[in-house]
Design an enzyme around this catalytic site. Structure first.
Site, PDB file in Angstrom:
ATOM      1  NE  ARG A 100      -6.091 -26.905  23.882  1.00 49.66           N
ATOM      2  CZ  ARG A 100      -7.216 -26.470  24.692  1.00 49.66           C
ATOM      3  NH1 ARG A 100      -6.246 -25.562  25.316  1.00 49.66           N
ATOM      4  NH2 ARG A 100      -8.099 -27.105  24.855  1.00 49.66           N
ATOM      5  CG  HIS A 145     -12.464 -24.824  24.618  1.00 48.69           C
ATOM      6  ND1 HIS A 145     -11.185 -24.223  24.871  1.00 48.69           N
ATOM      7  CD2 HIS A 145     -12.874 -23.886  25.248  1.00 48.69           C
ATOM      8  CE1 HIS A 145     -10.666 -23.406  25.204  1.00 48.69           C
ATOM      9  NE2 HIS A 145     -11.970 -22.558  25.450  1.00 48.69           N
ATOM     10  CD  GLU A 190      -9.260 -23.261  31.553  1.00 47.16           C
ATOM     11  OE1 GLU A 190      -9.921 -22.800  30.865  1.00 47.16           O
ATOM     12  OE2 GLU A 190      -8.244 -22.428  31.028  1.00 47.16           O
ATOM     13  CG  ASN A 329      -5.199 -24.367  29.689  1.00 42.64           C
ATOM     14  OD1 ASN A 329      -4.763 -25.030  28.970  1.00 42.64           O
ATOM     15  ND2 ASN A 329      -6.728 -23.830  29.452  1.00 42.64           N
ATOM     16  CE1 TYR A 331      -5.737 -18.668  30.179  1.00 42.21           C
ATOM     17  CE2 TYR A 331      -4.853 -16.919  28.846  1.00 42.21           C
ATOM     18  CZ  TYR A 331      -5.246 -18.384  28.950  1.00 42.21           C
ATOM     19  OH  TYR A 331      -5.615 -18.964  27.643  1.00 42.21           O
ATOM     20  CD  GLU A 396      -6.284 -22.347  27.016  1.00 39.67           C
ATOM     21  OE1 GLU A 396      -6.771 -20.664  27.429  1.00 39.67           O
ATOM     22  OE2 GLU A 396      -7.399 -22.812  26.535  1.00 39.67           O
TER      23      GLU A 396
HETATM   24  C1  GBH Z   1      -9.834 -19.641  30.288  1.00 37.05           C
HETATM   25  O1  GBH Z   1      -9.913 -19.740  30.750  1.00 37.05           O
HETATM   26  C2  GBH Z   1      -9.818 -20.751  27.758  1.00 37.05           C
HETATM   27  O2  GBH Z   1      -9.816 -21.480  28.314  1.00 37.05           O
HETATM   28  C3  GBH Z   1     -10.468 -19.247  27.058  1.00 37.05           C
HETATM   29  O3  GBH Z   1     -11.253 -19.702  26.259  1.00 37.05           O
HETATM   30  C4  GBH Z   1     -10.512 -17.988  27.386  1.00 37.05           C
HETATM   31  O4  GBH Z   1     -10.327 -17.823  25.932  1.00 37.05           O
HETATM   32  C5  GBH Z   1      -9.036 -17.725  28.377  1.00 37.05           C
HETATM   33  O5  GBH Z   1      -9.355 -18.206  29.230  1.00 37.05           O
HETATM   34  C6  GBH Z   1      -8.429 -16.413  28.073  1.00 37.05           C
HETATM   35  O6  GBH Z   1     -10.088 -15.906  29.097  1.00 37.05           O
HETATM   36  O7  GBH Z   1     -12.072 -13.541  38.778  1.00 37.05           O
HETATM   37  O8  GBH Z   1     -14.233 -14.314  38.805  1.00 37.05           O
HETATM   38  O9  GBH Z   1     -13.684 -12.958  37.213  1.00 37.05           O
HETATM   39  C7  GBH Z   1      -9.183 -19.324  32.039  1.00 37.05           C
HETATM   40  C8  GBH Z   1      -9.821 -19.428  32.295  1.00 37.05           C
HETATM   41  C9  GBH Z   1     -11.000 -17.982  33.014  1.00 37.05           C
HETATM   42  C10 GBH Z   1     -10.024 -18.461  35.327  1.00 37.05           C
HETATM   43  C11 GBH Z   1     -11.429 -16.396  34.056  1.00 37.05           C
HETATM   44  C12 GBH Z   1     -10.414 -17.279  35.754  1.00 37.05           C
HETATM   45  C13 GBH Z   1     -11.595 -15.546  35.658  1.00 37.05           C
HETATM   46  C14 GBH Z   1     -12.391 -15.254  36.577  1.00 37.05           C
HETATM   47  N1  GBH Z   1      -9.766 -18.188  33.446  1.00 37.05           N
HETATM   48  N2  GBH Z   1     -11.572 -16.118  35.144  1.00 37.05           N
HETATM   49  S1  GBH Z   1     -13.107 -13.979  37.776  1.00 37.05           S
END
Ligand code: GBH
Length: 499
Positions: A100, A145, A190, A329, A331, A396
């Site tokens: 991807r 993206h 996202e 996605n 995490y 992801e």
């Molecule tokens: C993904 O987003 C992205 O698609 C990718 O590009 C990126 O490299 C990967 O994650 C790793 O970060 O708690 O206020 O600090 C993940 C989405 C991004 C959502 C970070 C939560 C933190 C918000 N997340 N975000 S905060």
């Protein structure tokens, strides 16, 4: 959900599960796809080469270096613009089914508009796709993206409804040029994240800090744009077997107080449902609870109308059903609880649910990313339940550290998350079709610069050659792909040779 109706099936299911877990081994379903992912701004570099135009991330990193933790930029990043052949060789060693990646809009259309097509830009992606196909790797292409031409941001970016037209013109160019060799497209990555962090706050480019109004308007236009791109593909370009869909970031939610399912649902609807209910639900439009809650809060705050924009019935129908699959996605998770409004809190900032992190959850290099595998299983189930068990591609999932190629914590994270996903498939009957590790390479991690590493491959960013070294997790994942089963956590890296 799944077909548990026949006794024979049930019995053999139980047998398989018992057998599989007894060996701490779980096989992936037949035809399950395994891959890895990147995004253009995070890896390509060559920011002003071969006719590329300026993007919002070029603008942001060049003009607001203080917002990037290590004051870095994506000017060179992993230099994948020049090193794509080496990248594809590594992907081939990893034996992934698909890769991807995303297209840089201003690399293909330097003016942003579809009046000038940059052949060098198009050829870069054609070469990458040909290289992948030659090695038997399916390209999974993301159109957007987070990185659009800066010219459009000067006109309001995602807060301007014209974005719907501009991105559709761009999508048509990509479908025409690259479509013939691509089976899987993702329209937008996202929306909830860039709308909240890029327009609502200043945590991503363009850093507009517009609060709730800006973030809701951004999503409104992003959903229209997604639907328009889907219809264009459907009507003008679709080949038999093709799939196109939207990608959503949905974190998990664990109730702080037992049986507080209200908190879990509120959290889900406001973060995930906001972006996907208009597409995947039977009724379409934003989740009911969001509409009523935001309308009421806006009224209490003295606004003449709801901060959440309204879709006309025509738009509701036009957006509904525009995704062949659900790209998720995921995490991490948060702990949630229902709470009353705090003294003095603005109504529009009050959703009735409070988030926190459980101090007992193991962490990563990213403050927001905690290891909560059960939250993964739960969010997969929640999506299956809310939207009638759609085909789900995990697009992801990954873990950050700050160092090294001996990345045992990453392996441990991935093992626990893949196991949770397999349980959602086998025990809960969820329709998961594919899984993707973020990321293939260590890369430019947005405002964290190069300080947080997500890669299966280590990239030396102080070396002008951007040398790549596969980590232990690379070999661990390769072993999983080869055997099509999840082996116990740490046994494989030590026995498998480096690719
Ligand atoms: C993904 O987003 C992205 O698609 C990718 O590009 C990126 O490299 C990967 O994650 C790793 O970060 O708690 O206020 O600090 C993940 C989405 C991004 C959502 C970070 C939560 C933190 C918000 N997340 N975000 S905060």
């Amino acid at each position: 959900m799944a077909s548990y109706s026949f006794l024979g099936v049930t019995v053999s299911f139980i047998f398989i599960i018992t057998y599989a877990f007894a060996n701490d081994t779980l096989h992936f379903p037949k035809d399950f796809l395994l891959g890895t992912a990147t995004a253009s701004y995070q890896i390509e570099g060559a920011w002003n080469e071969s006719g590329k135009g300026e993007s919002i991330w070029d603008e942001y990193t060049h003009n607001r270096p203080n917002f990037i933790r290590d004051h870095s930029t994506g000017d060179v990043a992993c230099d994948s613009y020049h090193k794509y052949k080496e990248d594809v060789q590594l992907l081939s060693n990893l034996k992934v089914d698909f890769y991807r990646f995303s297209i840089s809009w201003p690399r293909v259309l330097p003016t942003g508009y579809a009046n000038v097509i940059n052949r060098e830009g198009i050829n870069y992606y054609k070469n990458l796709i040909n290289e992948l196909l030659a090695k038997g790797i399916e390209p999974f292409v993301t159109l957007y993206h987070w990185d659009h031409p800066e010219i459009f941001e000067k006109m309001g970016g995602w807060t301007n409804e014209m974005m719907v037209e501009w991105i559709s013109d761009y999508a048509r160019v990509i479908f025409k040029e690259l479509g013939p060799k691509v089976k899987y497209f993702i329209t937008i990555n996202e929306a909830a994240v860039f709308c909240d962090e890029g327009y609502g706050r200043n945590d991503k480019a363009p850093g507009k800090n517009l609060g709730s109004t800006g973030k809701y308007l951004c999503m409104h236009n992003a959903l229209k744009a997604h639907a328009k791109i889907y219809h264009i593909y459907d009507e003008e370009f679709r080949k038999p077997g093709d799939k196109i869909g939207i990608d959503a970031a949905c974190s998990g939610a664990i109730a702080k107080h037992l049986n507080d399912t209200t908190a879990i649902d509120l959290h889900f609807q406001f973060h995930c449902g906001w972006a996907v209910h208009p597409i995947f639900s039977k009724t379409g439009d934003y989740p009911e609870v969001m509409k009523t809650h935001i309308a009421e809060n806006s009224r209490l705050d003295g606004y003449p109308r709801s901060l959440l924009p309204k879709f006309s019935p025509t738009w509701v129908n036009y957006i509904k059903g525009t995704s062949d699959f659900f790209a998720l996605n995921h995490y991490t998770s948060v702990r949630v609880e229902t709470v009353p409004r705090e003294e003095g809190q603005r109504w529009y900032q009050f959703s009735g649910v409070k988030e926190s992190l459980d101090p007992s959850w193991p962490g990563s290099a990213s403050s927001w990313l905690k290891v909560v595998p059960q939250g993964f299983r739960e969010i997969i189930n929640k999506i299956a339940k809310e939207y009638d068990n759609p085909p789900l591609y995990i697009m992801e999932n990954g873990f950050s550290d700050e160092c090294c190629t001996s990345d045992h914590s990453r392996i441990s994270y991935l093992h626990s998350y893949i196991k949770a996903m397999l349980l959602a498939i086998y025990e809960d009957g969820c329709n998961v079709k594919g899984y993707t590790i973020w990321s293939f390479l260590d890369n430019f991690e947005w405002l964290a610069g190069y300080t947080e590493r997500f890669g299966l491959v280590y990239v030396n960013f102080t070396d002008s050659q951007r040398t790549r070294t596969p980590k232990l997790s690379f070999n661990w994942y390769k072993h999983i792909i080869e055997t099509r089963k999840l082996t116990s956590t740490f046994d494989s890296p030590t026995v498998i040779n480096v690719a």
